[in-house]
Design a protein around this motif. Sequence first.
Motif, PDB file in Angstrom:
ATOM      1  N   ILE A 246       1.340  -1.227  -0.574  1.00  0.00           N
ATOM      2  CA  ILE A 246      -0.519   0.111  -0.003  1.00  0.00           C
ATOM      3  C   ILE A 246       0.715   1.623   0.236  1.00  0.00           C
ATOM      4  N   ASP A 247       1.514   1.135   1.018  1.00  0.00           N
ATOM      5  CA  ASP A 247       2.945   2.644   0.936  1.00  0.00           C
ATOM      6  C   ASP A 247       3.621   2.961  -0.334  1.00  0.00           C
ATOM      7  N   LYS A 248       3.610   1.888  -1.535  1.00  0.00           N
ATOM      8  CA  LYS A 248       4.473   2.565  -2.444  1.00  0.00           C
ATOM      9  C   LYS A 248       3.521   2.005  -3.618  1.00  0.00           C
ATOM     10  N   TRP A 249       1.971   1.875  -3.601  1.00  0.00           N
ATOM     11  CA  TRP A 249       1.120   1.919  -4.585  1.00  0.00           C
ATOM     12  C   TRP A 249       0.829   3.292  -4.189  1.00  0.00           C
ATOM     13  N   GLN A 250       1.184   3.640  -2.730  1.00  0.00           N
ATOM     14  CA  GLN A 250       0.062   5.740  -2.196  1.00  0.00           C
ATOM     15  C   GLN A 250       1.516   6.030  -3.101  1.00  0.00           C
ATOM     16  N   TRP A 251       2.323   5.615  -3.120  1.00  0.00           N
ATOM     17  CA  TRP A 251       3.878   6.470  -2.837  1.00  0.00           C
ATOM     18  C   TRP A 251       3.201   7.491  -4.722  1.00  0.00           C
ATOM     19  N   ARG A 252       3.144   6.407  -5.572  1.00  0.00           N
ATOM     20  CA  ARG A 252       2.748   6.269  -7.484  1.00  0.00           C
ATOM     21  C   ARG A 252       1.793   6.693  -7.847  1.00  0.00           C
ATOM     22  N   ARG A 253       0.746   7.060  -6.755  1.00  0.00           N
ATOM     23  CA  ARG A 253      -0.424   7.994  -6.791  1.00  0.00           C
ATOM     24  C   ARG A 253      -0.586   9.277  -6.752  1.00  0.00           C
ATOM     25  N   LYS A 254       0.409   9.245  -6.061  1.00  0.00           N
ATOM     26  CA  LYS A 254       1.046  11.280  -5.600  1.00  0.00           C
ATOM     27  C   LYS A 254       1.698  10.988  -6.913  1.00  0.00           C
ATOM     28  N   HIS A 279      -3.370  14.799   0.471  1.00  0.00           N
ATOM     29  CA  HIS A 279      -4.417  14.067   0.162  1.00  0.00           C
ATOM     30  C   HIS A 279      -3.601  12.219  -0.050  1.00  0.00           C
ATOM     31  N   ALA A 280      -5.296  11.292   0.066  1.00  0.00           N
ATOM     32  CA  ALA A 280      -4.777  10.352  -0.619  1.00  0.00           C
ATOM     33  C   ALA A 280      -4.960   9.730  -1.775  1.00  0.00           C
ATOM     34  N   ASP A 281      -5.301  10.367  -2.920  1.00  0.00           N
ATOM     35  CA  ASP A 281      -5.460  10.318  -4.195  1.00  0.00           C
ATOM     36  C   ASP A 281      -6.139   9.090  -4.706  1.00  0.00           C
ATOM     37  N   GLN A 282      -7.227   8.744  -3.866  1.00  0.00           N
ATOM     38  CA  GLN A 282      -8.645   7.778  -4.285  1.00  0.00           C
ATOM     39  C   GLN A 282      -8.601   7.622  -5.686  1.00  0.00           C
ATOM     40  N   LYS A 283      -8.946   9.432  -6.278  1.00  0.00           N
ATOM     41  CA  LYS A 283      -9.421   9.844  -7.449  1.00  0.00           C
ATOM     42  C   LYS A 283      -8.700  11.614  -7.608  1.00  0.00           C
ATOM     43  N   PHE A 284      -8.443  11.610  -9.028  1.00  0.00           N
ATOM     44  CA  PHE A 284      -8.110  12.186  -9.079  1.00  0.00           C
ATOM     45  C   PHE A 284      -9.278  12.650 -10.902  1.00  0.00           C
ATOM     46  N   VAL A 285     -10.286  14.148  -9.541  1.00  0.00           N
ATOM     47  CA  VAL A 285     -10.839  15.208 -10.534  1.00  0.00           C
ATOM     48  C   VAL A 285     -10.696  16.482 -10.980  1.00  0.00           C
ATOM     49  N   ILE A 286     -11.253  16.315 -11.887  1.00  0.00           N
ATOM     50  CA  ILE A 286     -11.132  17.841 -12.603  1.00  0.00           C
ATOM     51  C   ILE A 286     -12.284  18.556 -12.500  1.00  0.00           C
ATOM     52  N   TYR A 287     -12.561  20.334 -13.079  1.00  0.00           N
ATOM     53  CA  TYR A 287     -13.672  20.618 -13.093  1.00  0.00           C
ATOM     54  C   TYR A 287     -13.247  21.467 -14.740  1.00  0.00           C
ATOM     55  N   THR A 288     -14.597  21.373 -15.275  1.00  0.00           N
ATOM     56  CA  THR A 288     -14.518  22.122 -16.401  1.00  0.00           C
ATOM     57  C   THR A 288     -15.637  22.425 -17.118  1.00  0.00           C
ATOM     58  N   ASP A 289     -15.516  23.589 -17.507  1.00  0.00           N
ATOM     59  CA  ASP A 289     -17.153  23.789 -17.948  1.00  0.00           C
ATOM     60  C   ASP A 289     -17.715  22.915 -19.221  1.00  0.00           C
ATOM     61  N   LYS A 290     -16.777  21.949 -20.090  1.00  0.00           N
ATOM     62  CA  LYS A 290     -16.781  21.460 -21.173  1.00  0.00           C
ATOM     63  C   LYS A 290     -16.751  20.290 -21.144  1.00  0.00           C
ATOM     64  N   PRO A 343      -8.198   8.391 -14.718  1.00  0.00           N
ATOM     65  CA  PRO A 343      -7.268   7.153 -14.465  1.00  0.00           C
ATOM     66  C   PRO A 343      -6.077   7.309 -13.366  1.00  0.00           C
ATOM     67  N   ILE A 344      -6.284   7.455 -12.063  1.00  0.00           N
ATOM     68  CA  ILE A 344      -4.814   7.638 -11.194  1.00  0.00           C
ATOM     69  C   ILE A 344      -4.751   5.626 -10.448  1.00  0.00           C
ATOM     70  N   TYR A 345      -4.113   5.431 -11.465  1.00  0.00           N
ATOM     71  CA  TYR A 345      -4.163   3.785  -9.619  1.00  0.00           C
ATOM     72  C   TYR A 345      -2.236   3.138 -10.565  1.00  0.00           C
ATOM     73  N   PRO A 346      -2.113   3.164  -9.286  1.00  0.00           N
ATOM     74  CA  PRO A 346      -0.723   3.006  -9.531  1.00  0.00           C
ATOM     75  C   PRO A 346       0.236   1.911 -11.152  1.00  0.00           C
ATOM     76  N   GLU A 347      -0.756   1.207 -11.218  1.00  0.00           N
ATOM     77  CA  GLU A 347      -0.686  -0.019 -12.458  1.00  0.00           C
ATOM     78  C   GLU A 347      -0.301   1.282 -13.823  1.00  0.00           C
ATOM     79  N   LEU A 348      -0.805   2.215 -13.935  1.00  0.00           N
ATOM     80  CA  LEU A 348      -1.054   2.939 -14.938  1.00  0.00           C
ATOM     81  C   LEU A 348       1.041   3.072 -15.337  1.00  0.00           C
ATOM     82  N   SER A 349       1.635   3.214 -16.243  1.00  0.00           N
ATOM     83  CA  SER A 349       2.494   3.350 -17.023  1.00  0.00           C
ATOM     84  C   SER A 349       2.946   4.514 -17.362  1.00  0.00           C
TER      85      SER A 349
END
Length: 368
Positions: A246-254, A279-290, A343-349
Amino acid sequence: MTGSTIAHFGLERQYKNLQSEILDATDKVLRSGKLMDGEYTRQFESWLENRTRAKFAVTVHSGTQALEIISKWAKIEHDRLMNDEMDPIHIIKPIVKIPNITYVATLNAFINAGYEIELVDTDKNGLMVFEENTLTDFTKHTCNVGLYGANPNRSKMSGLMHEIVDGAQHWLVADDLGEAMAISFDPTKNLPASGNGGAIITNDHNLYDFAYSYRSNGKKDHESCGTNSRMSEQECAQILVRTKYIDKWQWRRKEIRHYYLDEFKNLDIRCLSRDHMVHADQKFVIYTDKRSELFTYLNDSGVEVKIHYGKALSELPIANTINVKPDMLSTSVMLTKGLLSLPIYPELSDSEVEFVCEKVKTFFTLSH
């Protein structure tokens, strides 16, 4: 990356990386013949206590069940105090304040427990706004939610007596449990179970006793009612495997979050996961009018994006009978019109993260 699809969650990748360990843990449980309430449950609860620096952890079937059990206990305590101080005919329901942006399970838990609900507006990051009288009105409960993994600002809540924490998304960085905190191990969370799972975290021995009994149909003496709400030994054994990473995964999310923030800083979007936030980086959320156009463009380009959440709680039919709630022009309602999760999961390259950024930037270049 052309023609490929970047899934929003990477559960199949996680399993591929951990397959031998997960299967070995499962085999040990099945060969033991002890499938519930055994060694692995106790080990995982002990790990949770150490990780959260809490006195007590009780695993239950889901994060929703954790919040339901906490809210039931808090209502029983409220009713007991009211009975001690008031004539029974004047007993009033407990009142709970809930942020207007969160998953509906938070609202359901308190409705089912018999609370009066007040839906409270949020700031532009989706975190509950605390009014001055919240800190002095000790008759009310507050359910604080770390939306998308953000650790709420504790300085605004220092006077709260009756705070319940919905930590499903931010528990890994939570610095306060309130009276109790509910945790979720839903497969989409940072520390996932293979199916369902949740936990109650508290320093209150009375709540611990209540929850421990309630999750097993009121055992051991059946002095009060309960339900069947436990994690299996398989789930606990498998999740213990994941705790090693989990610590390794959290570092990658950050790391991914900071890359996104740097790449998007000159675009016409606002990131809800700011640099200054814990932040725990459970999601990466943006706001846009589009939002609608970007949603379609990214999915068509092979980047699976989602909307969390498309409507505020006050806009749902279940909220029709709630008297206190933000109006259509509130910050929370307006915010839900433009939220989009990447997407913001640790396994993303690295190349996949770069591809997501490239597509987002290309969209805004083309849209001008």
